[in-house]
Design an enzyme around this catalytic site. Sequence first.
Site, PDB file in Angstrom:
ATOM      1  N   ASP A 156      -7.696 -18.015  10.215  1.00 25.71           N
ATOM      2  CA  ASP A 156      -7.265 -17.583   8.886  1.00 25.71           C
ATOM      3  C   ASP A 156      -5.758 -17.757   8.773  1.00 25.71           C
ATOM      4  O   ASP A 156      -5.039 -17.576   9.764  1.00 25.71           O
ATOM      5  CB  ASP A 156      -7.639 -16.115   8.643  1.00 25.71           C
ATOM      6  N   TYR A 211       1.340 -13.456   0.269  1.00 26.93           N
ATOM      7  CA  TYR A 211       0.490 -12.362   0.751  1.00 26.93           C
ATOM      8  C   TYR A 211       1.327 -11.292   1.452  1.00 26.93           C
ATOM      9  O   TYR A 211       1.058 -10.089   1.306  1.00 26.93           O
ATOM     10  CB  TYR A 211      -0.563 -12.899   1.720  1.00 26.93           C
TER      11      TYR A 211
END
Length: 344
Positions: A75, A152
Amino acid sequence: MAEQKKLLRALAGETQDVPPIWMMRQAGRYLPEYRATRAQAGDFLSLCYNPELAAEVTLQPIRRYGFDAAILFADILLIPQALGADLWFVTGEGPRLSTITSEADFAKLGPVSDIHETLNPIYETVRILSRELPSETTLIGFAGAPWTVATYMIAGRGTPDQGPAHALREENTALFEALLVRITEATIEYLSMQIDAGAEVVKIFDSWAGSLKGEAFAKYALEPCRQITAALKERYPHIPVIGFPREAGDKYVGFAKATGIDCVALDNSVDPEWAAANVQVDGCVQGNLASRHMVTGGQDLIDETRRIVAAFKNGPHIFNLGHGITPDADPDNVQLMIDTVRNG
């Protein structure tokens, strides 16, 4: 032999009668075997950090479909976690992180030299894959691009417009740029270790590049990609780099030359005929079937697949989706796409 691998031949600039194929998120929730392995792992992050199970889900779509490439299962937010950010996933909602909005937050991040302690399981996954993949299958490593990862880290989650990151960029440019530098340096070391472990290609995912406009795109999407690519090429001259500045629009033009990457991945908002005339002239392109066709299937899937193959047939091309396959996709439609590409 590596020289015969279809994906590597495309990345070296070779035009092939049948383009190599792989799919973004090809190891994922649309496959029942993935769901079973994920349940065995317990949760998403546990799956990422379990080398045997992460290798297993990476291999599943290769066994089922015979894709020309496998992409490491991991990820893009493992880098923030390795730098010291808190990371967790909320079921049905996605990732959450501790936020970086002040100098005090930034000061809590660890040095780049410490990231490997967290990321060593990822390198072990790569080593397993380099042993277990079929000899004709290319192994792709990857990381998120600094801008996308920063969005993020600043917001603490995905946002529709990357608003928090844009606000910090404007209100505290020094802090924003310091964060980008830290992510860029970490990404170089992370991808280097993936290559050392056996990755044959690396890809830089800039999922939110399209929200950067004008000079900001050049400074915060293009330039970090150029820096990462230059550092990797210095260390590993023969390892190709794929860049994906999603929704870059007309800024796809010249992106490969400006960054030094070997292939530009295209989202499905750009017309393949336009991209062939304006982007593929600089080298290999990847893409760009809309993910929705993996849900709806039928003649539309066949027609659009044929159209894309035809548009890019006069230059180096890797067939892929314009974004990741979605959990509601039908596995049979993936096979239909592959059969259409390979059999016309």
